[in-house]
Scaffold this motif. Structure first.
Motif, PDB file in Angstrom:
ATOM      1  N   ALA A   9       0.834  -1.204   0.000  1.00  0.00           N
ATOM      2  CA  ALA A   9       0.000   0.000   0.000  1.00  0.00           C
ATOM      3  C   ALA A   9       0.869   1.255   0.000  1.00  0.00           C
ATOM      4  CB  ALA A   9      -0.928  -0.001   1.204  1.00  0.00           C
ATOM      5  N   LYS A  10       1.945   1.227   0.779  1.00  0.00           N
ATOM      6  CA  LYS A  10       2.841   2.384   0.852  1.00  0.00           C
ATOM      7  C   LYS A  10       3.546   2.607  -0.488  1.00  0.00           C
ATOM      8  CE  LYS A  10       6.358   4.330   3.872  1.00  0.00           C
ATOM      9  NZ  LYS A  10       7.169   4.144   5.063  1.00  0.00           N
ATOM     10  N   THR A  11       3.973   1.538  -1.127  1.00  0.00           N
ATOM     11  CA  THR A  11       4.614   1.628  -2.438  1.00  0.00           C
ATOM     12  C   THR A  11       3.641   2.181  -3.469  1.00  0.00           C
ATOM     13  OG1 THR A  11       6.116  -0.192  -1.960  1.00  0.00           O
ATOM     14  CG2 THR A  11       5.720   0.299  -4.280  1.00  0.00           C
ATOM     15  N   GLN A  12       2.425   1.648  -3.492  1.00  0.00           N
ATOM     16  CA  GLN A  12       1.434   2.117  -4.456  1.00  0.00           C
ATOM     17  C   GLN A  12       1.067   3.574  -4.212  1.00  0.00           C
ATOM     18  OE1 GLN A  12      -1.539  -0.969  -3.994  1.00  0.00           O
ATOM     19  NE2 GLN A  12      -0.628  -2.181  -5.645  1.00  0.00           N
ATOM     20  N   GLU A  13       0.977   3.962  -2.970  1.00  0.00           N
ATOM     21  CA  GLU A  13       0.689   5.358  -2.636  1.00  0.00           C
ATOM     22  C   GLU A  13       1.818   6.267  -3.129  1.00  0.00           C
ATOM     23  OE1 GLU A  13       0.309   7.978   1.408  1.00  0.00           O
ATOM     24  OE2 GLU A  13      -0.656   6.012   1.407  1.00  0.00           O
ATOM     25  N   ILE A  36       9.226   8.320 -12.873  1.00  0.00           N
ATOM     26  CA  ILE A  36       8.307   7.915 -11.799  1.00  0.00           C
ATOM     27  C   ILE A  36       9.091   7.274 -10.661  1.00  0.00           C
ATOM     28  CG2 ILE A  36       6.348   6.441 -11.187  1.00  0.00           C
ATOM     29  CD1 ILE A  36       5.482   6.721 -14.210  1.00  0.00           C
ATOM     30  N   ALA A  37      10.026   6.401 -11.004  1.00  0.00           N
ATOM     31  CA  ALA A  37      10.850   5.728  -9.983  1.00  0.00           C
ATOM     32  C   ALA A  37      11.640   6.756  -9.175  1.00  0.00           C
ATOM     33  CB  ALA A  37      11.792   4.731 -10.658  1.00  0.00           C
ATOM     34  N   ASP A  38      12.253   7.706  -9.859  1.00  0.00           N
ATOM     35  CA  ASP A  38      13.031   8.734  -9.162  1.00  0.00           C
ATOM     36  C   ASP A  38      12.138   9.574  -8.250  1.00  0.00           C
ATOM     37  OD1 ASP A  38      15.288   7.848 -10.499  1.00  0.00           O
ATOM     38  OD2 ASP A  38      15.284   9.480 -11.984  1.00  0.00           O
ATOM     39  N   GLN A  39      10.986   9.970  -8.762  1.00  0.00           N
ATOM     40  CA  GLN A  39      10.067  10.806  -7.977  1.00  0.00           C
ATOM     41  C   GLN A  39       9.565  10.055  -6.739  1.00  0.00           C
ATOM     42  OE1 GLN A  39       9.405  13.986  -8.906  1.00  0.00           O
ATOM     43  NE2 GLN A  39       7.832  14.474  -7.403  1.00  0.00           N
ATOM     44  N   ALA A  40       9.320   8.764  -6.884  1.00  0.00           N
ATOM     45  CA  ALA A  40       8.807   7.947  -5.769  1.00  0.00           C
ATOM     46  C   ALA A  40       9.925   7.394  -4.887  1.00  0.00           C
ATOM     47  CB  ALA A  40       7.968   6.796  -6.314  1.00  0.00           C
ATOM     48  N   HIS A  50       4.401  -4.118  -9.685  1.00  0.00           N
ATOM     49  CA  HIS A  50       3.023  -3.729  -9.404  1.00  0.00           C
ATOM     50  C   HIS A  50       2.216  -3.351 -10.647  1.00  0.00           C
ATOM     51  CE1 HIS A  50       3.769  -3.675  -5.066  1.00  0.00           C
ATOM     52  NE2 HIS A  50       4.948  -3.179  -5.376  1.00  0.00           N
ATOM     53  N   TYR A  51       2.893  -2.859 -11.683  1.00  0.00           N
ATOM     54  CA  TYR A  51       2.200  -2.347 -12.868  1.00  0.00           C
ATOM     55  C   TYR A  51       2.918  -2.782 -14.143  1.00  0.00           C
ATOM     56  CZ  TYR A  51       0.300   0.643  -9.238  1.00  0.00           C
ATOM     57  OH  TYR A  51      -0.285   1.084  -8.076  1.00  0.00           O
ATOM     58  N   GLN A  52       2.151  -2.913 -15.216  1.00  0.00           N
ATOM     59  CA  GLN A  52       2.739  -3.292 -16.501  1.00  0.00           C
ATOM     60  C   GLN A  52       3.570  -2.155 -17.083  1.00  0.00           C
ATOM     61  OE1 GLN A  52      -0.448  -4.497 -19.055  1.00  0.00           O
ATOM     62  NE2 GLN A  52      -0.895  -6.318 -17.849  1.00  0.00           N
ATOM     63  N   ASP A  53       3.050  -0.933 -16.952  1.00  0.00           N
ATOM     64  CA  ASP A  53       3.707   0.249 -17.498  1.00  0.00           C
ATOM     65  C   ASP A  53       3.066   1.491 -16.885  1.00  0.00           C
ATOM     66  OD1 ASP A  53       1.234   0.502 -18.830  1.00  0.00           O
ATOM     67  OD2 ASP A  53       2.016  -0.382 -20.671  1.00  0.00           O
ATOM     68  N   LYS A  54       3.455   2.654 -17.345  1.00  0.00           N
ATOM     69  CA  LYS A  54       2.925   3.890 -16.778  1.00  0.00           C
ATOM     70  C   LYS A  54       1.431   4.044 -17.075  1.00  0.00           C
ATOM     71  CE  LYS A  54       4.126   7.009 -20.587  1.00  0.00           C
ATOM     72  NZ  LYS A  54       4.863   8.204 -20.962  1.00  0.00           N
ATOM     73  N   TYR A  55       0.971   3.490 -18.181  1.00  0.00           N
ATOM     74  CA  TYR A  55      -0.449   3.560 -18.540  1.00  0.00           C
ATOM     75  C   TYR A  55      -1.286   2.731 -17.575  1.00  0.00           C
ATOM     76  CZ  TYR A  55       1.567   5.489 -22.767  1.00  0.00           C
ATOM     77  OH  TYR A  55       2.291   6.261 -23.634  1.00  0.00           O
ATOM     78  N   ASP A  56      -0.777   1.578 -17.198  1.00  0.00           N
ATOM     79  CA  ASP A  56      -1.454   0.727 -16.222  1.00  0.00           C
ATOM     80  C   ASP A  56      -1.521   1.432 -14.868  1.00  0.00           C
ATOM     81  OD1 ASP A  56      -2.655  -1.630 -15.145  1.00  0.00           O
ATOM     82  OD2 ASP A  56      -0.688  -2.381 -14.516  1.00  0.00           O
TER      83      ASP A  56
END
Length: 186
Positions: A9-13, A36-40, A50-56
């Protein structure tokens, strides 16, 4: 309902927050998984777990907000319109960055149509057909009119940095929706 591991949940948030922050700064098409990785502050590999790509990622984020709004329907729509709508406007206020980004960006055009579809589905039961009211208006036309107006007001409110508090907006929108759904006569 299955309980989600707190780490997941923390990762997805963090990923949800990262993509919205990035979309408020630049076009979605120009955002990379590495951005996205850098920002998170996570690795690219973690994103792909957790996700296929940025669209997912974006699609699931949008779907989670639509689902939360649907969950609110369960109880908020049982209240009078003004009180029920206040809860929705408070939700929009609480999630200002998400809604302002989704409604302002040209990168997520499907968001507005998904929000509109959700609103139309919710309004279908509110059309007043008693005593011949609205018999001369096709249901899909009335729903399109009312839902587009409601989404337009939400969009205006958010794009203008919420010039009125949620309860004021709810009161105004309740009167307008009541007029359009219950008193539509030509």
């Amino acid at each position: 309902m299955t309980k989600v591991d707190r780490r997941i949940a923390k990762t997805q948030e963090a990923l949800n927050k990262a993509i919205i922050e990035l979309m408020s700064e630049k076009n979605f098409d120009n955002i990379t998984i590495q951005d996205i990785a850098d920002q998170a502050n996570l690795s690219r590999g973690t994103i792909y777990l957790h996700y296929q790509d940025k669209y997912d990622l974006l699609d699931r984020l949008i779907e989670s907000h639509i689902d939360e709004l649907k969950d609110m329907d369960e109880w908020a729509c049982k209240m009078n319109w003004e009180i029920g709508l206040t809860h929705f406007f408070e939700y929009f206020e609480k999630n200002f960055l998400f809604f302002s980004t989704m409604l302002a960006t040209k990168s997520a055009p499907t968001f507005r149509s998904r929000l509109l579809k959700y609103v139309m589905e919710g309004m279908v039961h509110d059309i007043d057909r008693e005593n011949g009211k609205n018999d001369n208006i096709e249901e899909d036309v009335m729903l399109q009119y009312s839902a587009t107006a409601y989404v337009g007001v939400i969009e205006w409110w958010i794009k203008n940095s919420m010039p009125y508090p949620p309860h004021v907006m709810a009161g105004q929108v309740a009167v307008l929706l009541r007029r359009s759904l219950n008193s539509f006569l030509f």
